[in-house]
Design a protein around this motif. Structure first.
Motif, mmCIF file in Angstrom:
data_model
loop_
_atom_site.group_PDB
_atom_site.id
_atom_site.type_symbol
_atom_site.label_atom_id
_atom_site.label_comp_id
_atom_site.label_asym_id
_atom_site.label_seq_id
_atom_site.Cartn_x
_atom_site.Cartn_y
_atom_site.Cartn_z
ATOM 1 N N VAL A 66 0.849 -1.184 0.000
ATOM 2 C CA VAL A 66 0.000 0.000 0.000
ATOM 3 C C VAL A 66 0.886 1.237 0.000
ATOM 4 O O VAL A 66 1.818 1.352 0.790
ATOM 5 C CB VAL A 66 -0.941 0.010 1.221
ATOM 6 C CG1 VAL A 66 -1.782 1.274 1.240
ATOM 7 C CG2 VAL A 66 -1.847 -1.216 1.198
ATOM 8 N N ILE A 67 0.586 2.163 -0.916
ATOM 9 C CA ILE A 67 1.423 3.348 -1.135
ATOM 10 C C ILE A 67 0.549 4.592 -1.062
ATOM 11 O O ILE A 67 -0.588 4.584 -1.534
ATOM 12 C CB ILE A 67 2.081 3.292 -2.537
ATOM 13 C CG1 ILE A 67 2.746 1.940 -2.767
ATOM 14 C CG2 ILE A 67 3.083 4.434 -2.731
ATOM 15 C CD1 ILE A 67 2.860 1.578 -4.238
ATOM 16 N N GLU A 68 1.074 5.665 -0.484
ATOM 17 C CA GLU A 68 0.362 6.943 -0.489
ATOM 18 C C GLU A 68 0.863 7.803 -1.639
ATOM 19 O O GLU A 68 2.067 7.940 -1.845
ATOM 20 C CB GLU A 68 0.571 7.698 0.827
ATOM 21 C CG GLU A 68 -0.411 7.328 1.914
ATOM 22 C CD GLU A 68 -0.480 8.382 3.008
ATOM 23 O OE1 GLU A 68 0.266 9.383 2.939
ATOM 24 O OE2 GLU A 68 -1.280 8.201 3.934
ATOM 25 N N VAL A 69 -0.072 8.379 -2.397
ATOM 26 C CA VAL A 69 0.307 9.233 -3.522
ATOM 27 C C VAL A 69 -0.507 10.524 -3.470
ATOM 28 O O VAL A 69 -1.535 10.604 -2.806
ATOM 29 C CB VAL A 69 0.078 8.523 -4.874
ATOM 30 C CG1 VAL A 69 0.903 7.259 -4.953
ATOM 31 C CG2 VAL A 69 -1.383 8.193 -5.083
ATOM 32 N N ARG A 70 -0.037 11.518 -4.195
ATOM 33 C CA ARG A 70 -0.720 12.812 -4.238
ATOM 34 C C ARG A 70 -1.867 12.778 -5.248
ATOM 35 O O ARG A 70 -1.732 12.234 -6.331
ATOM 36 C CB ARG A 70 0.259 13.917 -4.621
ATOM 37 C CG ARG A 70 1.343 14.167 -3.592
ATOM 38 C CD ARG A 70 2.323 15.210 -4.092
ATOM 39 N NE ARG A 70 3.390 15.466 -3.122
ATOM 40 C CZ ARG A 70 4.428 16.256 -3.344
ATOM 41 N NH1 ARG A 70 4.548 16.862 -4.526
ATOM 42 N NH2 ARG A 70 5.344 16.439 -2.411
ATOM 43 N N THR A 71 -2.969 13.380 -4.862
ATOM 44 C CA THR A 71 -4.106 13.468 -5.771
ATOM 45 C C THR A 71 -4.960 14.674 -5.378
ATOM 46 O O THR A 71 -4.489 15.568 -4.668
ATOM 47 C CB THR A 71 -4.928 12.161 -5.756
ATOM 48 O OG1 THR A 71 -5.925 12.217 -6.762
ATOM 49 C CG2 THR A 71 -5.564 11.908 -4.406
ATOM 50 N N LEU A 72 -6.202 14.698 -5.846
ATOM 51 C CA LEU A 72 -7.140 15.779 -5.534
ATOM 52 C C LEU A 72 -8.444 15.174 -5.025
ATOM 53 O O LEU A 72 -8.835 14.076 -5.443
ATOM 54 C CB LEU A 72 -7.434 16.626 -6.775
ATOM 55 C CG LEU A 72 -6.238 17.289 -7.463
ATOM 56 C CD1 LEU A 72 -6.695 17.947 -8.767
ATOM 57 C CD2 LEU A 72 -5.585 18.316 -6.553
ATOM 58 N N ASP A 73 -9.135 15.904 -4.145
ATOM 59 C CA ASP A 73 -10.443 15.431 -3.710
ATOM 60 C C ASP A 73 -11.496 15.813 -4.746
ATOM 61 O O ASP A 73 -11.180 16.332 -5.826
ATOM 62 C CB ASP A 73 -10.782 15.936 -2.303
ATOM 63 C CG ASP A 73 -11.046 17.434 -2.219
ATOM 64 O OD1 ASP A 73 -11.226 18.085 -3.266
ATOM 65 O OD2 ASP A 73 -11.075 17.964 -1.090
ATOM 66 N N ALA A 74 -12.761 15.579 -4.431
ATOM 67 C CA ALA A 74 -13.828 15.749 -5.416
ATOM 68 C C ALA A 74 -14.057 17.201 -5.820
ATOM 69 O O ALA A 74 -14.692 17.461 -6.847
ATOM 70 C CB ALA A 74 -15.122 15.144 -4.894
ATOM 71 N N ILE A 75 -13.543 18.152 -5.036
ATOM 72 C CA ILE A 75 -13.696 19.560 -5.417
ATOM 73 C C ILE A 75 -12.339 20.211 -5.695
ATOM 74 O O ILE A 75 -12.188 21.420 -5.613
ATOM 75 C CB ILE A 75 -14.490 20.349 -4.351
ATOM 76 C CG1 ILE A 75 -13.866 20.217 -2.958
ATOM 77 C CG2 ILE A 75 -15.942 19.893 -4.332
ATOM 78 C CD1 ILE A 75 -14.563 21.081 -1.906
ATOM 79 N N GLY A 76 -11.353 19.367 -6.018
ATOM 80 C CA GLY A 76 -10.082 19.865 -6.529
ATOM 81 C C GLY A 76 -9.043 20.264 -5.512
ATOM 82 O O GLY A 76 -8.035 20.873 -5.865
ATOM 83 N N ARG A 77 -9.232 19.889 -4.248
ATOM 84 C CA ARG A 77 -8.242 20.248 -3.234
ATOM 85 C C ARG A 77 -7.196 19.147 -3.096
ATOM 86 O O ARG A 77 -7.539 17.955 -3.156
ATOM 87 C CB ARG A 77 -8.932 20.477 -1.878
ATOM 88 C CG ARG A 77 -9.949 21.610 -1.897
ATOM 89 C CD ARG A 77 -10.642 21.761 -0.550
ATOM 90 N NE ARG A 77 -11.333 20.537 -0.135
ATOM 91 C CZ ARG A 77 -12.057 20.438 0.967
ATOM 92 N NH1 ARG A 77 -12.181 21.478 1.793
ATOM 93 N NH2 ARG A 77 -12.659 19.298 1.281
ATOM 94 N N PRO A 78 -5.914 19.515 -2.906
ATOM 95 C CA PRO A 78 -4.870 18.495 -2.775
ATOM 96 C C PRO A 78 -5.114 17.592 -1.567
ATOM 97 O O PRO A 78 -5.561 18.045 -0.516
ATOM 98 C CB PRO A 78 -3.590 19.324 -2.588
ATOM 99 C CG PRO A 78 -3.910 20.665 -3.149
ATOM 100 C CD PRO A 78 -5.365 20.892 -2.867
ATOM 101 N N ARG A 79 -4.832 16.315 -1.744
ATOM 102 C CA ARG A 79 -4.869 15.360 -0.641
ATOM 103 C C ARG A 79 -3.971 14.178 -1.003
ATOM 104 O O ARG A 79 -3.521 14.039 -2.143
ATOM 105 C CB ARG A 79 -6.283 14.873 -0.334
ATOM 106 C CG ARG A 79 -6.962 14.096 -1.457
ATOM 107 C CD ARG A 79 -8.281 13.480 -0.975
ATOM 108 N NE ARG A 79 -8.098 12.245 -0.234
ATOM 109 C CZ ARG A 79 -8.094 12.117 1.091
ATOM 110 N NH1 ARG A 79 -8.278 13.153 1.870
ATOM 111 N NH2 ARG A 79 -7.891 10.955 1.682
ATOM 112 N N ARG A 80 -3.704 13.351 -0.044
ATOM 113 C CA ARG A 80 -2.941 12.138 -0.274
ATOM 114 C C ARG A 80 -3.903 10.952 -0.162
ATOM 115 O O ARG A 80 -4.783 10.928 0.694
ATOM 116 C CB ARG A 80 -1.791 12.006 0.718
ATOM 117 C CG ARG A 80 -0.755 13.119 0.566
ATOM 118 C CD ARG A 80 0.490 12.864 1.404
ATOM 119 N NE ARG A 80 1.284 11.756 0.900
ATOM 120 C CZ ARG A 80 2.176 11.851 -0.081
ATOM 121 N NH1 ARG A 80 2.369 13.023 -0.697
ATOM 122 N NH2 ARG A 80 2.878 10.813 -0.461
ATOM 123 N N ALA A 81 -3.737 10.005 -1.043
ATOM 124 C CA ALA A 81 -4.619 8.846 -1.076
ATOM 125 C C ALA A 81 -3.793 7.580 -1.239
ATOM 126 O O ALA A 81 -2.688 7.605 -1.782
ATOM 127 C CB ALA A 81 -5.613 8.968 -2.229
#
Length: 394
Positions: A66-81
């Motif tokens: 399991v790896i954490e990567v950078r992405t965006l939430d449903a309204i375009g805010r940065p988050r890690r998933a």
């Protein structure tokens, strides 16, 4: 009882908002052992349906990292998933709600017309760049209603209006789409198999479709539900004209705000009930092939339980002559509906009238007690000595 068949399998989903599938399975197993002791072998088999917990279930069964990567939430805010990759590097696993899940945007007013699946597509892009040859995409729990346009946009697709301009992300832009440009699509997409795990089998449109059933959960009022449904219908027509695939006829295309609508015709994605995906990965059919009883369950046993959820998957995978009993926080189906679904019985863990917060505090203990009752009832009919009976005899 034939001791060669003395296997009881406990295979629940999570009780959302209270306990994980692993915790519920452990509680069920403890209850069975409380009642029957060593008279049976208990197999713990926590499951998931394509929503919350599916990534963990698949990662465990595939021994995936399991790896954490950078992405965006449903309204375009940065988050890690989190994503996962099998030890041989061939299979990537995505739980869409890690990026565009509803809980991640509940800190602000819900924005059903704006929310998109772009962040989920970024997770897919990461795995494509990393060289996987198959992606298992679990799509339950999303906050978006964009028909999968955001996902495809993150992979390089362009959804254009009549003037050749890119439309807005989210449901708001669907009605403006005039064509789809795939010239810049990620070069590895054609080499990779995408299997989509569904947690429901709702159609794309209509009273049982993506907008009508799930739009209100994502903040859509009546006017927005109508606008989303019309926008997705327009998208489906564009896709039908360009690919020849009528996604409105595909069961499950309404899952996750219609995410499969773009994935099936444009990426060749294969749809599968999430519970079936997890059960296939862990070899569930073999585990319960000689079981004498299977216990399953989830937080609420209702009509949705029979539409692609874990309970329905367990019943399909269990031999017809093996009883399947549901243990749930809430049982909303009648005994007749339960029997018609092939379920032997469904029991609520509630000892009496109780609020959700009251049940949440004691969920593990209540599940354990209910499982012990089920095991004792089974023992009475099967002639299996219970723990108490054995102790009295000694």
């Amino acid at each position: 009882m034939d001791q060669s068949r003395s296997r009881i399998v406990v295979a629940p989903d999570s009780f959302k908002g209270t306990r994980s599938a692993t915790e519920i399975a452990a509680a069920m197993a403890a209850g069975v052992r409380d009642a029957l002791g060593s008279a049976v072998t208990v197999i713990e088999c926590p499951l998931a349906d394509g929503g919350e917990g599916t990534l963990d279930a698949l990662a465990a069964s595939l021994d995936a990292e399991v790896i954490e990567v950078r992405t965006l939430d449903a309204i375009g805010r940065p988050r890690r998933a989190r994503v996962a990759k099998s030890s041989d590097g061939k299979i990537g696993i995505i739980e869409a709600a890690e990026a565009n899940g509803l809980p991640h945007v509940c800190d602000v007013d819900l924005q059903p017309m704006r929310a998109d699946s772009y962040g989920v597509g970024l997770l897919a892009r990461y795995l494509l760049d990393d060289g996987v040859s198959e992606i298992l995409l679990c799509i339950g729990g999303s906050a978006s209603n964009d028909g999968g346009t955001g996902f495809l946009s993150a992979l390089g697709a362009r959804f254009l209006d009549a003037e050749n301009n890119e439309v807005a992300l989210g449901a708001a832009g669907l009605a403006d789409i005039d064509s789809v440009d795939l010239s810049a699509l990620h070069p590895r997409v054609a080499e990779v198999t995408i299997v989509v795990a569904l947690d429901v089998d709702n159609p794309l449109l209509g009273p049982e479709g993506a907008a009508a059933v799930f739009g209100p959960q994502k903040g859509a009022g009546a006017e927005e539900v109508a606008a989303i449904d019309a926008g997705i219908e327009h998208l489906a027509a564009i896709l039908h004209a360009e690919t020849g695939t009528d996604v409105t006829a595909i069961p499950g295309a309404g899952a996750a705000g219609g995410l499969p609508a773009c994935l099936v015709p444009l990426l060749g994605a294969v749809l599968m009930p999430g519970s079936d995906m997890v059960m296939r990965a862990i070899g569930f059919a073999d585990l319960c092939s000689d079981a004498v009883l299977v216990l399953t369950g989830e937080g609420s046993f209702d009509s949705q339980s029979l539409r692609g959820k874990v309970v329905a998957g367990v019943r399909r995978a269990t031999p017809a002559d093996c009883p399947v009993v549901v243990i749930a926080g809430r049982v909303a189906l009648s005994p007749q509906q339960t029997r018609e679904a092939g379920i032997s019985a469904a029991l609520s863990i509630a000892p009496g009238p109780a609020r959700f917060d009251e049940l949440s505090i004691s969920t593990t203990e209540l599940v354990r007690n209910t499982a012990a009752h089920v095991a004792s009832m089974y023992a009475a009919f099967a002639g299996v000595p219970t723990t108490s009976a054995t102790q009295i005899a000694s």
